[in-house]
Design an enzyme around this catalytic site. Structure first.
Site, mmCIF file in Angstrom:
data_model
loop_
_atom_site.group_PDB
_atom_site.id
_atom_site.type_symbol
_atom_site.label_atom_id
_atom_site.label_comp_id
_atom_site.label_asym_id
_atom_site.label_seq_id
_atom_site.Cartn_x
_atom_site.Cartn_y
_atom_site.Cartn_z
ATOM 1 N N ARG A 145 0.820 -1.218 0.000
ATOM 2 C CA ARG A 145 0.000 0.000 0.000
ATOM 3 C C ARG A 145 0.849 1.262 0.000
ATOM 4 O O ARG A 145 0.618 2.197 -0.772
ATOM 5 C CB ARG A 145 -0.927 0.007 1.217
ATOM 6 C CG ARG A 145 -2.005 -1.075 1.231
ATOM 7 C CD ARG A 145 -2.857 -0.917 2.486
ATOM 8 N NE ARG A 145 -3.920 -1.912 2.589
ATOM 9 C CZ ARG A 145 -3.800 -3.062 3.239
ATOM 10 N NH1 ARG A 145 -2.651 -3.375 3.828
ATOM 11 N NH2 ARG A 145 -4.809 -3.914 3.308
ATOM 12 N N ALA A 221 10.694 2.789 6.832
ATOM 13 C CA ALA A 221 10.114 1.467 7.086
ATOM 14 C C ALA A 221 10.686 0.879 8.373
ATOM 15 O O ALA A 221 10.146 1.084 9.460
ATOM 16 C CB ALA A 221 10.374 0.561 5.890
ATOM 17 N N ASP A 246 13.925 7.610 8.906
ATOM 18 C CA ASP A 246 12.944 7.725 9.983
ATOM 19 C C ASP A 246 12.909 6.462 10.824
ATOM 20 O O ASP A 246 12.111 6.343 11.742
ATOM 21 C CB ASP A 246 11.557 8.006 9.381
ATOM 22 C CG ASP A 246 10.506 8.285 10.455
ATOM 23 O OD1 ASP A 246 10.747 9.180 11.290
ATOM 24 O OD2 ASP A 246 9.461 7.601 10.460
ATOM 25 N N GLU A 251 16.471 2.123 18.525
ATOM 26 C CA GLU A 251 15.668 3.332 18.739
ATOM 27 C C GLU A 251 15.399 3.534 20.229
ATOM 28 O O GLU A 251 15.046 2.571 20.913
ATOM 29 C CB GLU A 251 14.353 3.230 17.958
ATOM 30 C CG GLU A 251 14.584 3.165 16.462
ATOM 31 C CD GLU A 251 13.299 3.125 15.650
ATOM 32 O OE1 GLU A 251 12.208 3.058 16.249
ATOM 33 O OE2 GLU A 251 13.376 3.172 14.410
ATOM 34 N N HIS A 270 11.214 8.199 13.880
ATOM 35 C CA HIS A 270 10.245 7.141 13.566
ATOM 36 C C HIS A 270 8.812 7.655 13.758
ATOM 37 O O HIS A 270 8.019 7.085 14.512
ATOM 38 C CB HIS A 270 10.466 5.899 14.411
ATOM 39 C CG HIS A 270 10.013 4.648 13.722
ATOM 40 N ND1 HIS A 270 10.674 3.457 13.815
ATOM 41 C CD2 HIS A 270 8.959 4.412 12.887
ATOM 42 C CE1 HIS A 270 10.046 2.531 13.097
ATOM 43 N NE2 HIS A 270 8.996 3.093 12.524
#
Length: 304
Positions: A145, A221, A246, A251, A270
């Site tokens: 998508r 992603a 991102d 993280e 993110h």
């Protein structure tokens, strides 16, 4: 009383309706401070934190795990399946938000928009030159998508679009390409697929080095898709023209990450999926499925 433990800080940030769905069903929504007490959780609503077999084992009452988003690669699906615990998600809920953000990264990184902002804020008046997107080649890796939306935005800007996805041999609106061909031809490479930790980075040293000289890499992603040390080195030596990221292997981004000091890199936290409309839809979708499962019904959006 049933208890829904919510560990993602972005759940229902932009709408109260997801909370209402849980409250009206008596599902006891709780957003804990500090370490969550998994022993009393009948349902989990999670974000990017890893839900391992150990986490699942620590929740003896658990009946459903809901991913507040799309990708369930951070959840041990096999461990959940062994316990008979459905895993649900919110497919399509954030596709447009991520796609729009991705194209924003492409525009900002290619024309130095954020770098100019930094200069002006510091009292400078830089004139930064970058390529027009029209006539350039966009390579989209992963044609679900989000990838299809990004491809459409690229075409609207007059870009040639290449697509690589082994599950989509005839990508609509794009020229199919093998991964190596796409990396060699694309001026902008954008990633839109899950990571496989067992396989290592999709874009490892060999594949990153094979990218067209001066190309821009965009990743909204998963961080595990990219060898970050090699990427930083290729930015530093000028082989790659830029990167807009991102998502990261760790993280928040580690203090000693080589990406922090790399040139021509745009780093964000993110947040591509953090659109207001997407946040409401994600929350409502997973809350409704949590209520269904707790009531003994089948979920509408199972991930397993």
């Amino acid at each position: 009383m049933t208890t829904t433990l919510i560990t993602t800080p972005t759940f229902a940030r932009c709408a109260h309706r997801p909370w209402e769905i849980l409250e009206l069903a008596g599902a006891g929504p709780i957003r804990p401070e500090g370490a969550p007490d998994l022993r009393t959780a009948d349902a989990l609503i999670v974000g990017m934190e890893p839900i391992t077999a150990d986490v699942i084992a620590a929740a003896p009452r658990l009946k459903v795990i809901a991913k507040h988003g799309v990708g369930v690669d951070t959840i041990d699906l096999e461990a959940a399946r062994a316990r008979g615990i459905p895993v649900v998600c919110a497919p399509g809920s954030n596709s447009r938000a991520v796609a729009e953000y991705t194209f924003g990264l492409i525009l900002s990184a290619s024309r130095g928009i954020f770098a100019s902002h930094q200069g002006v804020a510091a009292g400078e008046w830089p004139k930064l030159f970058g390529p027009e997107l029209h006539g350039r080649t966009l390579g989209v890796i992963g044609f679900g998508r989000i990838g299809r939306l990004v491809a459409g935005y690229g075409a609207a800007f007059g870009m040639r679009v290449l697509a690589h996805d082994p599950y989509v041999p005839d990508p609509p609106g794009a020229e199919p390409a093998a991964l190596g061909e796409l990396l060699a031809r694309a001026d902008v490479v954008s990633l839109h697929l899950p990571a496989d930790p067992a396989a290592g980075p999709l874009l490892d040293r060999t594949r990153l080095t094979s990218m067209k000289r001066g190309a821009l890499l965009v990743n909204a992603a998963r961080g595990g898709l990219v060898d970050e040390e090699t990427l930083a080195a290729l930015l530093t030596d000028g082989h790659l023209g830029g990167a807009a990221l991102d998502a990261f292997a760790h993280e928040p981004l580690l203090p000693d990450s080589p990406l922090r000091g790399a040139p021509n890199v745009l780093l964000t936290s993110h947040m591509a999926a953090c659109g207001q409309e997407a946040n409401r839809l994600m929350g409502v979708t997973v809350a409704e499925d949590v209520v269904r499962v707790l009531a003994g019904d089948e979920p509408l959006n199972p991930a397993t």
